[in-house]
Motif scaffolding. Structure first.
Motif, PDB file in Angstrom:
ATOM      1  N   SER A 213       5.611  -1.971   6.390  1.00 13.77           N
ATOM      2  CA  SER A 213       6.021  -2.813   7.512  1.00 13.77           C
ATOM      3  C   SER A 213       4.999  -3.898   7.805  1.00 13.77           C
ATOM      4  O   SER A 213       3.798  -3.684   7.654  1.00 13.77           O
ATOM      5  CB  SER A 213       6.264  -1.961   8.757  1.00 13.77           C
ATOM      6  OG  SER A 213       5.039  -1.494   9.251  1.00 13.77           O
ATOM      7  N   GLY A 214       5.500  -5.025   8.190  1.00 14.20           N
ATOM      8  CA  GLY A 214       4.634  -6.143   8.577  1.00 14.20           C
ATOM      9  C   GLY A 214       5.217  -7.474   8.153  1.00 14.20           C
ATOM     10  O   GLY A 214       5.640  -7.634   7.006  1.00 14.20           O
ATOM     11  N   GLU A 216       3.713 -10.080   7.543  1.00 16.35           N
ATOM     12  CA  GLU A 216       2.856 -10.793   6.591  1.00 16.35           C
ATOM     13  C   GLU A 216       3.124 -10.391   5.141  1.00 16.35           C
ATOM     14  O   GLU A 216       2.616 -11.020   4.220  1.00 16.35           O
ATOM     15  CB  GLU A 216       1.377 -10.558   6.951  1.00 16.35           C
ATOM     16  CG  GLU A 216       0.815  -9.164   6.640  1.00 16.35           C
ATOM     17  CD  GLU A 216       1.162  -8.092   7.690  1.00 16.35           C
ATOM     18  OE1 GLU A 216       2.236  -8.181   8.299  1.00 16.35           O
ATOM     19  OE2 GLU A 216       0.376  -7.133   7.837  1.00 16.35           O
ATOM     20  N   ASP A 256       8.391  -7.157  11.558  1.00 19.61           N
ATOM     21  CA  ASP A 256       7.940  -6.650  12.853  1.00 19.61           C
ATOM     22  C   ASP A 256       8.937  -6.938  13.958  1.00 19.61           C
ATOM     23  O   ASP A 256       8.627  -7.581  14.960  1.00 19.61           O
ATOM     24  CB  ASP A 256       6.561  -7.243  13.190  1.00 19.61           C
ATOM     25  CG  ASP A 256       5.479  -6.697  12.266  1.00 19.61           C
ATOM     26  OD1 ASP A 256       5.548  -5.494  11.923  1.00 19.61           O
ATOM     27  OD2 ASP A 256       4.581  -7.454  11.865  1.00 19.61           O
ATOM     28  N   ALA A 278       1.342   1.235   8.172  1.00 12.88           N
ATOM     29  CA  ALA A 278       1.130   0.119   9.095  1.00 12.88           C
ATOM     30  C   ALA A 278       2.106   0.143  10.265  1.00 12.88           C
ATOM     31  O   ALA A 278       2.984   1.006  10.347  1.00 12.88           O
ATOM     32  CB  ALA A 278       1.215  -1.216   8.370  1.00 12.88           C
ATOM     33  N   GLY A 279       1.908  -0.781  11.150  1.00 11.17           N
ATOM     34  CA  GLY A 279       2.826  -0.918  12.284  1.00 11.17           C
ATOM     35  C   GLY A 279       2.721   0.208  13.292  1.00 11.17           C
ATOM     36  O   GLY A 279       3.606   0.388  14.117  1.00 11.17           O
ATOM     37  N   ASP A 286       4.038  -3.682  16.904  1.00  8.84           N
ATOM     38  CA  ASP A 286       4.191  -2.391  16.238  1.00  8.84           C
ATOM     39  C   ASP A 286       5.314  -1.601  16.897  1.00  8.84           C
ATOM     40  O   ASP A 286       5.108  -0.913  17.895  1.00  8.84           O
ATOM     41  CB  ASP A 286       2.864  -1.636  16.278  1.00  8.84           C
ATOM     42  CG  ASP A 286       1.790  -2.402  15.532  1.00  8.84           C
ATOM     43  OD1 ASP A 286       2.161  -3.215  14.664  1.00  8.84           O
ATOM     44  OD2 ASP A 286       0.598  -2.193  15.811  1.00  8.84           O
TER      45      ASP A 286
HETATM   46 MG    MG Z   1       1.416  -4.863  10.996  1.00 10.12          MG
END
Ligand code: MG
Ligand code: AMP
Length: 430
Positions: A213-214, A216, A256, A278-279, A286
């Protein structure tokens, strides 16, 4: 015994200490996680698909091996008592009465004065009690299609039972052959084939739904626009899961937004575990935690470890959920410490620490008091396994992980260790 400080005594430093006390020890977190998982059920799969799988039942021999008395040489089956006098000076001549290639049953019962040509692996004819190899006879012509001689001269005496593989010599019916829990190797498959096991009972592969997740994260193959990076964890975690024997349900990369996370998690149906990275920190973008909480329940723990302090654990629609920290090394180490034991438990292992070894420090080492997993290269010197750190230990620095073949485990509370200290390490390449 801790004395609770009066609130007024608290300065910044003791506040920080108090915060540290709320960090959950690795061992406790692992116990709580493992508690939720059970060994998966057994399934039967074809033998030729079973390499690397975990045997779900003990395997006992259903038959003797070899299954029948057979010859271990190309030669002549005969009665040992006929050739006791045979030697280079005294040749013993026998009448050849049968020809027994591998896979064919003998047609004659051998009597004194008789021999049968026999090939390696062919059943021994009744009456025979020894085999003399062709090299010790005057009939050493083994060209394919060679006709059977009428007579054969034997050059050498044979001991009773010479060159005969007796039924049950290797394995007796009922003997235990492979234990439940064994990861099947090529030789194990061969053994099962020898015993005629066509369908092998193995533990079903754990099904793991994998989510990155993300905003970016960019899939490899696409060019990076400003501010973006390539998605790393999908590849490391997938590889780790596959090497550990899992089937992967790819959930892709969620951006996100709550919608994107929801949409991804909906694809996790049927999984034994959802693994995300992540997240899950305190970032404003998040959303994973909130969605897991809505759809199941969530524990967010700060673990007394480095790297990989934030860890989420809970369930999403009755599927256990583990959320690893996002930095590539944190995700990797979090996998080794928390996810691998879970997979091993699902696969029936009772010893999730089997990759632990003792190593000696080649150099002094500093730690920060948290249980630390440091990337190191281990090598043999003077009969001992030595370890040297592989460089920058930042949680995003994957290169030091690439150079490493072990993670050194520095216990909580330790700040520095002198060279030559013996510590526990986790070997990565075994
Ligand atoms: Mg993130
Ligand atoms: P987060 O927990 O989402 O704040 O992520 C922590 C850090 O890990 C950030 O620098 C992210 O860019 C990085 N990160 C998260 N997921 C990945 C991934 N799949 N591949 C590479 N880096 C990641």
């Amino acid at each position: 015994m801790f004395l609770k400080p009066r609130e007024t005594d608290l300065d910044i430093k003791s506040l920080a200490n108090r915060k540290n006390m709320t960090l959950l020890p690795v061992k406790d977190a692992l116990e709580r996680i493992l508690d939720v998982f059970k060994t998966l059920p057994a399934i039967h799969i074809p033998l030729d698909k079973s390499v690397g799988r975990i045997l779900a039942e003990d395997i006992n021999a259903k038959t003797d091996l070899p299954i029948f008395d057979n010859s271990s040489m190309d030669g002549f089956a005969l009665l040992a008592s006929d050739v006791t006098q045979a030697g280079s000076a005294t040749l013993v001549t026998l009448e050849v009465v049968d020809d027994i290639p591998a896979g064919k049953m003998p047609t004659k019962h051998l009597r004194s004065g008789e021999a049968a040509r026999i090939m390696t692996g062919a059943p021994l004819p009744p009456g025979a009690d020894a085999v003399v190899p062709v090299e010790e006879t005057d009939f050493n012509d083994r060209a394919p299609g060679t006709a059977l001689p009428e007579k054969v001269k034997i050059y050498k005496a044979a001991k009773l039972g010479a060159n005969i593989r007796k039924r049950g010599d290797d394995i007796r019916e009922g003997a235990s052959i492979l234990p439940r829990g064994q990861r099947l190797r090529a030789q194990d498959l061969g053994m099962l084939a020898m015993l005629g096991v066509a369908q092998v009972p193995v533990i079903r592969k754990p099904r793991v739904a994998l989510l990155s997740s993300g905003d970016e994260l960019t899939p490899i193959g696409e060019s990076l626009s400003a501010g973006k990076i390539y998605d790393v964890n999908s590849y490391t975690l997938r590889a780790l899961l596959e090497s550990a024997g899992c089937e992967i349900i790819p959930l892709g990369v969620a951006s996100d937004t709550p919608e994107s996370v929801r949409l991804a998690l909906e694809k996790a149906k049927g999984a034994d575990l959802i693994l995300s990275s992540a997240g899950v920190s305190m970032g404003s973008f998040d959303f994973i935690k909130a969605i897991i909480e809505e759809e199941g329940n969530l524990n967010f723990w700060r673990i007394n470890m480095r790297p990989g302090k934030p860890l989420t654990f809970g369930e999403y629609q009755n599927i256990p959920f583990i959320g690893l920290a996002g930095n590539p090394v944190s995700a990797f180490v979090g996998f080794i410490v928390f996810v691998l034991p879970v997979i091993e438990k699902m696969l029936g292992s009772t010893d999730p620490t089997q990759n632990h070894v003792r190593v000696r420090l080649a150099e002094p080492l500093q730690s920060d008091g948290r249980e630390s997993y440091l990337r190191a290269h281990t090598y043999r010197k003077n009969g001992h396994l030595y370890a040297k750190l592989t460089g920058h230990q930042g949680s995003g620095n994957l290169f030091s992980m690439v150079q490493a073949n072990a993670l050194l485990i520095i216990p909580a509370g330790v700040k520095s260790l002198p060279a030559e200290t013996e510590i526990k390490a986790w070997l990565l390449d075994s």
